[in-house]
Design an enzyme around this catalytic site. Structure first.
Site, PDB file in Angstrom:
ATOM      1  N   GLN A 106      12.879 -24.528  15.794  1.00  9.83           N
ATOM      2  CA  GLN A 106      13.206 -23.281  16.466  1.00  9.83           C
ATOM      3  C   GLN A 106      12.636 -23.682  17.694  1.00  9.83           C
ATOM      4  O   GLN A 106      12.949 -22.470  18.916  1.00  9.83           O
ATOM      5  CB  GLN A 106      12.763 -22.196  15.619  1.00  9.83           C
ATOM      6  CG  GLN A 106      13.403 -21.667  14.453  1.00  9.83           C
ATOM      7  CD  GLN A 106      14.996 -21.278  14.463  1.00  9.83           C
ATOM      8  OE1 GLN A 106      15.050 -20.889  15.676  1.00  9.83           O
ATOM      9  NE2 GLN A 106      15.456 -21.767  13.604  1.00  9.83           N
ATOM     10  N   THR A 163      29.151 -43.524   7.496  1.00  7.93           N
ATOM     11  CA  THR A 163      29.947 -43.636   8.628  1.00  7.93           C
ATOM     12  C   THR A 163      29.200 -42.301   9.438  1.00  7.93           C
ATOM     13  O   THR A 163      29.318 -41.671   8.845  1.00  7.93           O
ATOM     14  CB  THR A 163      31.059 -43.720   9.343  1.00  7.93           C
ATOM     15  OG1 THR A 163      32.158 -45.168   8.187  1.00  7.93           O
ATOM     16  CG2 THR A 163      31.309 -43.082  10.322  1.00  7.93           C
ATOM     17  N   CYS A 190      18.829 -18.886   4.823  1.00  5.11           N
ATOM     18  CA  CYS A 190      18.715 -20.103   3.362  1.00  5.11           C
ATOM     19  C   CYS A 190      18.067 -18.795   2.252  1.00  5.11           C
ATOM     20  O   CYS A 190      18.533 -19.850   1.077  1.00  5.11           O
ATOM     21  CB  CYS A 190      17.811 -21.175   3.684  1.00  5.11           C
ATOM     22  SG  CYS A 190      18.936 -21.916   4.907  1.00  5.11           S
TER      23      CYS A 190
END
Length: 801
Positions: free
Chosen positions: A197, A255, A346
């Site tokens: 943040q 990758t 979350c």
């Protein structure tokens, strides 16, 4: 007057941000034109490698760290995991080599850290067998870390985790002071800082600190989800979570997410260009915050801010409104087109904030917390639109009588008529309003809801006929006297001189009940009386209040009882507090059996306790699903207790009704759907569906202040808006709904914003015996197009990178 809008005002930037158009372009180009594998040595691979390393150079500039390792990850959570995993692997290795210092060793973390930190510490410590104690660093009421605690425990610590800016409150950590507290006691302990943040809001010079690890996330700074980064100081241990391939200089196999890297690079380029003026200066962002705060204060007179503004970044505002749980405020803001959250995305469940609890704030502030956050790219147009919609949300509450604001009159005040249910946890408070005579009765008031009750009554200008309790309180104090003191001008004199449970000393007459007993009554309206039924044998002494209509011969017959306020005698799925001794159980049984003789099986019961969020019940419903109560109400056992001939006649009727329940309960179960009551429809199917169900009873169960923002119903096939019966007032409409559904065989269809409340309404009605009841899955929210004002404003900036 509520002004409807089709624009979405997005104010949940701490959860995620819209993607900058330039970032979208760079990601698109990386997918379409520069799609080579960065590990390949041909030209396409070299071009891809250039994007990767150029982005890494930008990260160095933004973080102020010219040395160290920079590992691109899927996000901050993975970056935090990698840092913690690396340190704990080193600790495990030292333990295996016998290098662990003696005494209890600690893993320290801030009490207000994002859950990714303590959960990662716990997870990897368990898997790696690291026997360290996980210890929270306390914070004060401003959310600042306790530096003395750090000094006291740093010498025993083998890892310390803190954050730069808190994701819920915006509180800035004084990293220099924390560093001094750590290094005064422990020069070597690894230090991980969550910088998610802070990027774009604070200047970070990691090279000038002893921070060992720093995590950032792309989707918090206008880049896509799925890209983040871990900074590791030179010589800090770095153990790959993903092995294989050797990518990221061996730190992370697989990758790289080149489109994500290209996108975050576009944002980072803005941050390092001093002349871009893209990210707002602190002074401008503070001005935006102050404008929003001013409007919030006007909209919600009882607002309390949980964010200490002088200690926080200006883009985060955390607040609570006394008397309003966060869920109710979230629904209001969402209806007004304002997207906010109750805390960390979350932790998606709407529940108390562990961050605010750690700060020592009262539980009501934690349970009612709302986080409003905007981005450092915010514009004046965007903030003005937000303030306008916040004003509309406040006005809607005012017109619904849920707040009384000195700034607004109530020309559009919605008169309340009937039953209103307020809840505080599992406790129910009931308010009975009569609009024509402007009278009200309060039953089982909760002290935590006193301000809400006061606002409703004061706004309606209703006269308080009585404030009643269903039992003597031994575990808490009644707020009856507090309410009387708050509303002296709106309290009838008789209501101020009630008995121990609030029943006025002077009644309006006497009514005969079905069991032959004679009870006093209050005349509440022309066709409505309230009767107290004493259950004196119970401990503590209790009452049930009946609401219904008198017959011509002054009888309150079971069929004329609309509601029974049953207190704690019946809680849904529970027959009441059954004591261990047989005498108490017998008294409870007698009370329940008496109730069953003076009301019908479908009379709506309004309890004081609602642990399962069932709202209301009936004897019919309890007979079907409440085995203890079914045994207590067994008519065969009831027969010897019937004394008078009149009671015996009433019992015969009651026994017949109960037998009918038993006979039809299997049939009802067969008729009810075996699954849920939901109907899944696509957006284009809604209009046809509602047109086909014109004869059904379609009810929107959103609160009036949400319904005020409802869309154009004609687009969904309605000639006029559907009936609005808020979930908080559904109980008051149950007698009518049960009659329409059971007697007239009408189908009932509930709708709301998201489908949750309509699903609950359908569950309630179905539980009471209605088979033809449905609700629309996904609600209105998933079926109405809205334009995001934030996205519009970003597109209008014309940023080209």
């Amino acid at each position: 007057m509520i002004v409807k809008t089709s624009h979405e005002i997005y104010l949940d930037f701490n959860a995620t941000t819209p993607v900058l158009p330039a970032a979208v372009k760079e990601a698109h180009d990386a997918m379409q034109d520069l799609y080579g594998n960065p590990s390949s040595t041909h030209t396409s691979g070299l071009r891809a490698r250039f994007i990767l390393e150029s982005a890494r150079d930008l990260v160095r500039q933004v973080l102020g760290a010219d040395k160290g390792q920079f590992v691109f990850t899927s996000g901050a959570t993975e970056a935090i995991q990698m840092g913690i995993f690396s340190v704990l692997c080193q600790l495990r290795e030292r333990r295996l080599n016998g290098e662990t210092p003696t005494g209890q060793r600690l893993l320290l973390y801030g009490a207000t850290e994002h859950k990714a930190v303590p959960q990662a510490l716990q997870h990897w410590a368990r898997l790696l067998g690291v026997d360290h104690a996980l210890v929270k660093i306390p914070v004060d009421r401003q959310g600042r870390l306790d530096l003395d605690f750090i000094r006291l425990h740093a010498a025993q610590a083998d890892l310390i985790c803190t954050m730069a800016v808190n994701n819920e409150t915006g509180v800035i950590t004084d990293l220099a002071a924390v560093e001094a507290a750590i290094r005064d006691q422990n020069k070597q302990v690894p230090w991980l800082v969550d910088c998610v943040q802070a990027i774009g809001k604070l200047k970070l010079d990691l090279a000038k600190t002893t921070i060992d690890y720093a995590a950032i996330s792309g989707h918090k700074i206008y880049a896509p989800k799925g890209i983040g980064l871990l900074y590791a100081r030179p010589n800090a241990p770095l153990v790959p979570l993903l092995a294989g391939g050797g990518q990221e200089h061996g730190a992370r196999g697989g990758t790289e997410n080149l489109p994500g890297v290209a996108a975050i690079a576009a944002v980072l380029k803005l941050l390092v260009q001093a002349d871009s003026r893209a990210f707002g200066l602190p002074k401008k962002l503070t001005e935006y915050r102050d404008r929003i705060v001013t409007q919030l204060k006007r909209a919600f007179p009882t607002i309390v801010f949980n964010t200490p503004f002088e200690q926080a970044v200006p883009t985060t505002i955390n607040f609570a409104v006394k008397g309003f749980p966060s869920k109710e405020l979230l629904d209001l803001f969402d209806a007004a087109g304002i997207r906010v959250s109750s805390g960390s995305a979350c932790g998606s469940a709407v529940q108390g904030s562990y961050v605010l609890e750690a700060m020592g704030l009262p539980r009501w502030q934690s349970d009612g917390a709302i986080r409003l956050s905007f981005g450092p790219l915010a514009t004046d147009v965007e903030i003005s639109a937000a303030c306008e919609q916040i004003e509309q949300a406040g006005r809607a509450l005012c017109e619904s009588c849920l707040v009384v604001s000195p700034d607004w009159e109530h020309p559009s005040r919605q008169p309340l008529n009937g039953l209103v249910q307020l809840k505080n946890g599992s406790m129910c408070t009931w308010l009975l309003f009569e609009a024509s005579s402007q009278r009200c009765v309060v039953i089982d008031p909760s002290a935590e809801l006193a301000e809400r009750i006061e606002s409703l009554i004061r706004c309606q200008g209703s006269q308080i006929v009585a404030i009643l309790e269903t039992r003597e309180l031994i575990d808490r104090e009644s707020c009856r006297q507090d309410l009387l003191a708050r509303l002296p001008a709106l309290t009838l004199s008789s209501a101020s001189t009630g008995d121990r449970l609030g029943w006025p000393t002077q009644s309006d007459g006497m009514a005969t009940l079905a069991d032959g007993s004679v009870c006093p009554y209050l005349k509440f309206a022309d066709d409505t009386i309230i009767v107290p039924v004493e259950l004196a044998d119970l401990t503590p002494p209790s009452r049930v209040y009946l609401v219904g209509s008198l017959s011509e011969d002054q009888q309150l017959l079971p069929e004329n009882v609309r509601f029974a306020f049953s207190g704690e005698l019946i809680s849904m799925g529970d027959p009441g507090p059954i004591e261990s001794d047989s005498d108490s159980s017998e008294r409870l049984q007698n009370a329940l059996r008496r109730l069953s003789t003076i009301i019908l099986p479908h009379t709506v019961l309004c309890p004081t306790q609602d642990h399962n969020n069932d709202f209301a019940t009936t004897l019919y419903a309890e007979q079907r699903c409440n085995e203890p109560l079914r045994r207590l109400l067994d008519p065969v056992k009831l027969l010897p207790n019937v004394q008078s001939e009149r009671c015996r006649t009433q019992f015969d009727t009651h026994q017949s009704e109960m037998n009918q329940i038993k006979a039809t309960s299997v049939m009802v179960r067969d008729v009810l759907p075996t699954g849920d009551t939901s109907i899944e429809l696509r957006k284009h199917e809604l209009k046809a569906f509602f047109e086909q169900h014109r004869n059904s009873l379609i009810i929107d169960v959103r609160e009036p202040h949400e319904f005020a923002f409802a869309q154009d119903w004609s687009t969904l096939g309605f000639d006029a808006p559907p009936e609005n019966v808020p979930l908080t007032r559904l109980t008051g409409q149950l007698p009518r709904l049960l009659n329409l559904a059971l007697e007239q065989d009408r189908e009932v269809i509930f709708i709301c914003r998201s489908g949750k409340r309509s699903g609950k309404a359908a569950e309630i009605v179905r539980r009471l015996g209605v088979s033809k009841v449905h609700h629309i899955t996904g609600g209105i929210a998933l079926n109405v197009s809205q334009t995001c004002a934030t996205q519009d404003s970003l597109a209008d900036t014309g940023f080209v990178i």
